[in-house]
Scaffold this motif. Structure first.
Motif, PDB file in Angstrom:
ATOM      1  N   GLN A  73       0.814  -1.217   0.000  1.00 27.12           N
ATOM      2  CA  GLN A  73       0.000   0.000   0.000  1.00 27.12           C
ATOM      3  C   GLN A  73       0.846   1.265   0.000  1.00 27.12           C
ATOM      4  O   GLN A  73       0.314   2.367  -0.099  1.00 27.12           O
ATOM      5  N   ALA A  74       2.158   1.134   0.100  1.00 23.43           N
ATOM      6  CA  ALA A  74       3.022   2.316   0.226  1.00 23.43           C
ATOM      7  C   ALA A  74       2.893   3.246  -0.973  1.00 23.43           C
ATOM      8  O   ALA A  74       2.656   4.447  -0.824  1.00 23.43           O
ATOM      9  N   TRP A  75       3.060   2.711  -2.179  1.00 19.27           N
ATOM     10  CA  TRP A  75       3.009   3.621  -3.328  1.00 19.27           C
ATOM     11  C   TRP A  75       1.591   4.115  -3.607  1.00 19.27           C
ATOM     12  O   TRP A  75       1.433   5.285  -3.995  1.00 19.27           O
ATOM     13  N   PRO A  76       0.521   3.336  -3.383  1.00 20.75           N
ATOM     14  CA  PRO A  76      -0.807   3.928  -3.536  1.00 20.75           C
ATOM     15  C   PRO A  76      -1.059   5.087  -2.551  1.00 20.75           C
ATOM     16  O   PRO A  76      -1.684   6.079  -2.914  1.00 20.75           O
ATOM     17  N   VAL A  77      -0.550   4.967  -1.328  1.00 21.80           N
ATOM     18  CA  VAL A  77      -0.705   6.060  -0.362  1.00 21.80           C
ATOM     19  C   VAL A  77       0.038   7.298  -0.846  1.00 21.80           C
ATOM     20  O   VAL A  77      -0.479   8.417  -0.796  1.00 21.80           O
ATOM     21  N   MET A  78       1.256   7.102  -1.346  1.00 22.05           N
ATOM     22  CA  MET A  78       2.022   8.243  -1.863  1.00 22.05           C
ATOM     23  C   MET A  78       1.308   8.883  -3.062  1.00 22.05           C
ATOM     24  O   MET A  78       1.309  10.098  -3.223  1.00 22.05           O
ATOM     25  N   TYR A  79       0.672   8.044  -3.885  1.00 20.14           N
ATOM     26  CA  TYR A  79      -0.060   8.554  -5.051  1.00 20.14           C
ATOM     27  C   TYR A  79      -1.275   9.378  -4.615  1.00 20.14           C
ATOM     28  O   TYR A  79      -1.542  10.446  -5.167  1.00 20.14           O
ATOM     29  N   VAL A  80      -2.007   8.905  -3.606  1.00 17.09           N
ATOM     30  CA  VAL A  80      -3.147   9.665  -3.086  1.00 17.09           C
ATOM     31  C   VAL A  80      -2.672  11.004  -2.535  1.00 17.09           C
ATOM     32  O   VAL A  80      -3.273  12.049  -2.794  1.00 17.09           O
ATOM     33  N   MET A  81      -1.595  10.982  -1.763  1.00 15.99           N
ATOM     34  CA  MET A  81      -1.082  12.224  -1.187  1.00 15.99           C
ATOM     35  C   MET A  81      -0.628  13.194  -2.279  1.00 15.99           C
ATOM     36  O   MET A  81      -0.886  14.400  -2.197  1.00 15.99           O
ATOM     37  N   ALA A  82       0.019  12.683  -3.319  1.00 12.37           N
ATOM     38  CA  ALA A  82       0.443  13.536  -4.434  1.00 12.37           C
ATOM     39  C   ALA A  82      -0.773  14.094  -5.166  1.00 12.37           C
ATOM     40  O   ALA A  82      -0.787  15.263  -5.559  1.00 12.37           O
ATOM     41  N   ALA A  83      -1.805  13.269  -5.345  1.00  8.38           N
ATOM     42  CA  ALA A  83      -3.024  13.726  -6.015  1.00  8.38           C
ATOM     43  C   ALA A  83      -3.678  14.852  -5.223  1.00  8.38           C
ATOM     44  O   ALA A  83      -4.076  15.876  -5.796  1.00  8.38           O
ATOM     45  N   LEU A  84      -3.782  14.689  -3.921  1.00  7.40           N
ATOM     46  CA  LEU A  84      -4.387  15.724  -3.087  1.00  7.40           C
ATOM     47  C   LEU A  84      -3.572  17.017  -3.133  1.00  7.40           C
ATOM     48  O   LEU A  84      -4.123  18.114  -3.154  1.00  7.40           O
ATOM     49  N   ALA A  85      -2.252  16.864  -3.148  1.00  9.24           N
ATOM     50  CA  ALA A  85      -1.390  18.051  -3.188  1.00  9.24           C
ATOM     51  C   ALA A  85      -1.464  18.760  -4.539  1.00  9.24           C
ATOM     52  O   ALA A  85      -1.326  19.976  -4.615  1.00  9.24           O
ATOM     53  N   SER A  86      -1.696  18.004  -5.611  1.00 11.54           N
ATOM     54  CA  SER A  86      -1.709  18.607  -6.945  1.00 11.54           C
ATOM     55  C   SER A  86      -3.058  19.199  -7.310  1.00 11.54           C
ATOM     56  O   SER A  86      -3.143  20.070  -8.165  1.00 11.54           O
ATOM     57  N   GLY A  87      -4.120  18.722  -6.669  1.00  9.91           N
ATOM     58  CA  GLY A  87      -5.458  19.197  -7.010  1.00  9.91           C
ATOM     59  C   GLY A  87      -5.738  20.590  -6.486  1.00  9.91           C
ATOM     60  O   GLY A  87      -5.042  21.106  -5.614  1.00  9.91           O
ATOM     61  N   THR A  88      -6.781  21.200  -7.023  1.00  9.31           N
ATOM     62  CA  THR A  88      -7.115  22.569  -6.626  1.00  9.31           C
ATOM     63  C   THR A  88      -8.498  22.684  -5.998  1.00  9.31           C
ATOM     64  O   THR A  88      -8.847  23.752  -5.505  1.00  9.31           O
ATOM     65  N   THR A  89      -9.284  21.615  -5.977  1.00  9.76           N
ATOM     66  CA  THR A  89     -10.656  21.764  -5.479  1.00  9.76           C
ATOM     67  C   THR A  89     -10.794  21.520  -3.989  1.00  9.76           C
ATOM     68  O   THR A  89     -11.721  22.017  -3.378  1.00  9.76           O
ATOM     69  N   ALA A  90      -9.920  20.750  -3.395  1.00 13.40           N
ATOM     70  CA  ALA A  90     -10.052  20.469  -1.966  1.00 13.40           C
ATOM     71  C   ALA A  90      -9.488  21.632  -1.161  1.00 13.40           C
ATOM     72  O   ALA A  90      -8.504  22.245  -1.537  1.00 13.40           O
ATOM     73  N   CYS A  91     -10.136  21.933  -0.060  1.00 14.53           N
ATOM     74  CA  CYS A  91      -9.606  23.001   0.786  1.00 14.53           C
ATOM     75  C   CYS A  91      -8.307  22.523   1.435  1.00 14.53           C
ATOM     76  O   CYS A  91      -8.060  21.330   1.559  1.00 14.53           O
ATOM     77  N   SER A  92      -7.480  23.474   1.826  1.00 14.76           N
ATOM     78  CA  SER A  92      -6.172  23.115   2.363  1.00 14.76           C
ATOM     79  C   SER A  92      -6.295  22.316   3.656  1.00 14.76           C
ATOM     80  O   SER A  92      -5.493  21.432   3.921  1.00 14.76           O
ATOM     81  N   PHE A  93      -7.324  22.616   4.481  1.00 14.56           N
ATOM     82  CA  PHE A  93      -7.499  21.855   5.719  1.00 14.56           C
ATOM     83  C   PHE A  93      -7.780  20.380   5.412  1.00 14.56           C
ATOM     84  O   PHE A  93      -7.215  19.498   6.028  1.00 14.56           O
ATOM     85  N   CYS A 125      -6.109  14.786   5.325  1.00 15.05           N
ATOM     86  CA  CYS A 125      -5.860  13.520   4.629  1.00 15.05           C
ATOM     87  C   CYS A 125      -4.390  13.134   4.701  1.00 15.05           C
ATOM     88  O   CYS A 125      -4.060  11.993   5.035  1.00 15.05           O
ATOM     89  N   ALA A 126      -3.513  14.080   4.391  1.00 15.19           N
ATOM     90  CA  ALA A 126      -2.079  13.787   4.399  1.00 15.19           C
ATOM     91  C   ALA A 126      -1.627  13.368   5.787  1.00 15.19           C
ATOM     92  O   ALA A 126      -0.879  12.399   5.947  1.00 15.19           O
ATOM     93  N   GLY A 127      -2.109  14.063   6.806  1.00 18.11           N
ATOM     94  CA  GLY A 127      -1.750  13.703   8.174  1.00 18.11           C
ATOM     95  C   GLY A 127      -2.240  12.323   8.552  1.00 18.11           C
ATOM     96  O   GLY A 127      -1.529  11.542   9.202  1.00 18.11           O
TER      97      GLY A 127
END
Length: 163
Positions: free
Chosen positions: A81-101, A106-108
């Motif tokens: 699950q390591a690389w899927p978790v990193m992919y989710v975190m990268a997706a969240l960081a790259s997206g613009t629709t989710a609020c920063s909190f 999610c990242a935390g």
């Protein structure tokens, strides 16, 4: 590990193995719905997400992750699950629709599990009882998974911004 218990453990291991694929599908769905990204990120195809999921589950069924101690089975599956978790975190960081909190939540929550692999041997060396250590670590897992679920749900409910 034979009979009904053995099959129950195979089923449980397969469910743990499925989680990496679920995370890939979540990240893919999030990225596909973004009108722009903060930085370029490869959007995996459905086939790539399915390939990861099927290969891990087939590995479980073939006994690739089978160890003498069941905890080792789950540890090995957790590594998948390591690389899927990193992919989710990268997706969240790259997206613009989710609020920063939400992105930070999610990242935390995803990162919360990372230090547990290092904490376990330290607690054993410190003389803690293995049952107490397992109880503590499972409480951490519960909090992390609950946070992940809430964070991803919040991201999924955030409307896509039209540009």
């Amino acid at each position: 590990n034979s009979g009904l218990l053995g099959w129950g453990w195979v089923f449980t291991s397969a469910m743990v193995g499925l989680q990496g694929g679920v995370m890939l599908f979540i990240a893919r769905g999030y990225l596909v719905n973004q009108t722009r990204l903060r930085f370029p990120l490869l959007v995996l195809s459905n086939e790539a997400c399915w390939a990861h999921t099927v290969l891990v589950v087939l590995g479980v069924l073939a006994g690739v992750f089978r160890c003498t101690r069941p905890a080792a089975d789950i540890f090995l599956l957790g590594v998948t699950q390591a690389w899927p978790v990193m992919y989710v975190m990268a997706a969240l960081a790259s997206g613009t629709t989710a609020c920063s909190f939400t992105s930070a939540w999610c990242a935390g929550s995803f990162a919360l599990l990372s230090p547990t692999i290092l904490i376990y041997p330290l607690l054993v060396d410190a003389g803690f009882v293995v049952g107490h250590i397992n109880c503590f670590l499972h409480a951490v897992i519960f909090v992390a998974w609950f946070g992940q679920g809430l964070g991803v749900l919040r991201v999924a409910e955030t409307p896509v911004k039209q540009e």
